[in-house]
Design an enzyme around this catalytic site. Structure first.
Site: not given
Length: 423
Positions: A190, A224, A114, A321
């Site tokens: 991840e 990330c 996806k 983040e």
């Protein structure tokens, strides 16, 4: 299909991806807003290299012969895990496509992948090229859709044997839960990060400023493993802040298809508003806004490269983040202090160390709880280098030989030996 045939298909696919470098790069930049030069000169070549790397592994995946305490022949078989469900993010669509599809195909699996709803185009075109290379129908299947529908369907499907997900920690929790509620499929995650970038007292400040700038601002800060907590030794702190401010003010923001542009727009309005909210939080919590802090221009999701100094560990901009072009610079006194503070995070994806002292580098690389530690460099994503996180940054590793393990089952086969000549 034999392993040799899989290898040939992957090599032909790499050639086709290389041939269509410019089209892939254009699709990647249209979808995500990243500079075309970054897509064309860095990311597509990395994708090509990765497919060639895993092509090389395809016919070298094998088990072992194991000595047993008795008259038995024991061997292990490394078998494809089956149907791999893969969910990729919007910040590096092509690279994440390669990180997941390359090892899965090399191991002989089938795939349902996806794409992120924001960035479906490049993966669709890359998949078309893989089929042109000879991949049989039904081996690689692309689904474009939203997480709560298409993503959830993959995570809960009883015929999917494995999930590989890259995205936020919050969504990773959901994927893990859905996998557990269905058939307990194995999961590779991840996830997010809040990575420290540590500048020691012996650092060449000019080089450290440039590397720290790259570690944070690359890909509009939408990375990330971005070095989003810049820890600087007190002896060079003021000089580092002033030079970081100047570098941010000189960063070229604009149309990603124009030459020389370093920073394009953020991915969408949601991310744009979220970043500006964090910037306001930094100002309100008492950090010093050295540069940026506002929208860039009057249209599009552009944000000025932003630098904060005098950032404290308890501020949101130092804890959460942001996923945007916002650099937070913190001051430290000694190694014990910075190790403690750097590790005081629920994340552990990456870390950066900038020093001339090998003893300092060795101390930090062993003490930092992170899946990758870059010493005097950052964001080195060679196909053979494993990548993944500690703590809430994920489970498992992608790339390199380690990445193959995600897509293999190990079977032990034991056979009696009658009158063996030797044991």
């Amino acid at each position: 299909m034999t392993a040799y045939e899989r290898q040939r298909i992957l090599l032909r696919a790499a050639d086709l991806l290389e041939k269509h470098n410019d089209e892939l790069a254009a699709l990647e930049s249209w979808d995500s807003g990243k500079p075309y030069e970054q897509s064309a000169k860095i990311e597509v070549p990395m994708l090509v290299h990765l497919f060639r790397y895993y092509a090389g592994w395809a016919d070298k995946i094998h088990g072992l012969t194991v000595p047993a305490d008795g008259p038995y022949h024991v061997q292990t078989l490394h078998e494809p895990i089956g149907v791999a469900g893969q969910i990729i993010p919007w910040n590096f669509p092509l690279l994440m496509f390669g990180w997941k599809v390359g090892p899965a195909l090399a191991c002989g699996n089938t795939i349902v992948l996806k794409t992120a709803e924001q960035t479906p185009l490049s993966a669709l075109f890359a998949s078309k090229l893989l089929h042109e290379a000879g991949l049989p129908p039904g081996v690689l299947n692309i689904v474009s859709g939203f997480g709560p529908t298409a993503g959830a369907a993959i995570a809960t499907h009883m015929d999917v044997d494995k999930i590989a997900f890259t995205g936020s920690t919050a969504t990773g929790r959901i994927v893990l839960e859905l996998a557990a509620r269905s058939n307990l499929k194995t999961v590779t995650l991840e996830l997010g990060g809040k990575s420290p970038f540590i500048v020691c007292e012996d650092a060449d400040v000019d080089k450290a400023v440039e590397l720290a700038h790259f570690a944070l601002f690359f890909n509009q800060g939408q990375c990330c493993c971005a070095g989003s907590r810049t820890f600087v030794h007190e002896s060079v702190y003021d000089e580092f802040v002033e030079k970081s401010k100047a570098r941010a003010l000189n960063r070229v923001v604009g149309d990603p298809f124009k030459g020389g542009v370093e920073q394009g727009p953020q991915i969408d309005s949601e991310q744009f508003k979220k970043i500006l909210k964090y910037i306001r939080s930094g100002v309100e919590s008492g950090a010093t806004l050295e540069a940026g802090g506002q929208r860039f221009g009057d249209k599009g999701f552009y944000i000025q490269p932003t630098v904060f100094s005098n950032v404290q560990d308890n501020m949101l901009i130092a804890k959460e983040e942001i996923f945007g072009p916002v650099q937070s610079i913190l001051k430290f006194k000694d190694l014990d202090e910075v190790i403690r503070r750097a590790n005081d995070s629920p994340y552990g994806l990456a870390a950066g160390v900038f020093t001339k002292n090998i003893d300092t580098a060795n101390t930090l690389t062993r003490a930092l709880r992170a899946g990758s530690v870059f010493v005097n460099c950052y964001d080195i994503f060679d196909a053979g280098v494993p990548f993944g996180g500690y703590k809430m940054s994920g489970h498992g590793r992608e790339k390199g030989e380690y990445g193959l393990r995600n897509y293999l089952q190990v079977k032990a086969v034991v056979t009696p030996l009658v009158n063996p000549a030797w044991l």
